[in-house]
Design a protein around this motif. Sequence first.
Motif, PDB file in Angstrom:
ATOM      1  N   ARG A  50       6.990   3.761  15.258  1.00 58.94           N
ATOM      2  CA  ARG A  50       5.846   4.175  14.439  1.00 58.94           C
ATOM      3  C   ARG A  50       5.207   2.963  13.763  1.00 58.94           C
ATOM      4  O   ARG A  50       3.972   2.830  13.727  1.00 58.94           O
ATOM      5  CB  ARG A  50       6.314   5.189  13.408  1.00 58.94           C
ATOM      6  N   ASP A  54       1.429   1.508  14.419  1.00 56.87           N
ATOM      7  CA  ASP A  54       0.509   1.309  13.295  1.00 56.87           C
ATOM      8  C   ASP A  54      -0.081  -0.100  13.333  1.00 56.87           C
ATOM      9  O   ASP A  54      -1.282  -0.304  13.093  1.00 56.87           O
ATOM     10  CB  ASP A  54       1.234   1.519  11.962  1.00 56.87           C
ATOM     11  N   SER A  58      -4.026  -1.124  13.859  1.00 61.56           N
ATOM     12  CA  SER A  58      -4.733  -1.944  12.864  1.00 61.56           C
ATOM     13  C   SER A  58      -5.291  -3.212  13.494  1.00 61.56           C
ATOM     14  O   SER A  58      -6.216  -3.825  12.945  1.00 61.56           O
ATOM     15  CB  SER A  58      -3.805  -2.298  11.703  1.00 61.56           C
ATOM     16  N   GLU A 188      -1.420   5.839   2.000  1.00 65.69           N
ATOM     17  CA  GLU A 188      -2.324   6.438   2.991  1.00 65.69           C
ATOM     18  C   GLU A 188      -2.848   7.796   2.530  1.00 65.69           C
ATOM     19  O   GLU A 188      -3.996   8.155   2.817  1.00 65.69           O
ATOM     20  CB  GLU A 188      -1.599   6.567   4.335  1.00 65.69           C
TER      21      GLU A 188
END
Length: 249
Positions: A50, A54, A58, A188
């Motif tokens: 994960r 991410d 990004s 987030e």
Amino acid sequence: MSGHSKWATIKRKKAVTDSRRGKMFTQIIKEITIAAKSGGGDLSGNPRLRLAIDKAKSSNMPSDNIKRAIMKGTGELPGVSYEDVMYEGYGPGGVALIIESVTDNKNRTVSEIRHLLERHGGKFGATGSVAWMFHKKGTIRVPRGTLTEDDMLAIVLDAGADDLRVDGDSFEITTSPEAFEAVKKAIEEKKIPVEEAEIHKIPENTVKVEGPEAEKVLKLMEVLEEHDDTQHVYANFDIDEKVLANFNV
């Protein structure tokens, strides 16, 4: 902030538009592949995967590249078989080094890393020789935006963060590895963009390096980080910020 943290910040700012972007994509693909290989392709049960995805998103990596890397890791697509390796050593001035690599040929990688260390005034260390000098910490970087430092501090401390500090136009939040996911999720959920989120190895103590030795340490860091199999290089040097900023990374 330690010298190595300053070095990482300066490198990150310079790398946004330079040729290291291709190297960064290769690192991320390797990380996704080995994370999927070791923990499976289900994001909910694989924090390492994960985090790698991410980072890929990004960095604006195409979703097809991410999907293929996962499928190679899980064996759904043919691909190179990678494995994690970690090397320990010393640089000029007695600086402790940890080099984390992902490789398809351990014999080749260890030989090349040893050569780079010896060529640039360092030496290879035995397993466990310097690892005890470092501990894992989560680092999350977000833009300062419209939030005050107190507002941001309240959000991250409630989620379990250890500390927050201002670094130019950003907030840098540090966490334990265990609290990392919870703090990131809390940020987030407030719709605050995350510039960077990683778990690093942080030195317990630093070694002051100056003059010609400082230049040698930074050159060694540069060549180690540019090696094709290198994912991360951690060091416990403390070098003046002006020297770091003027070094041509």
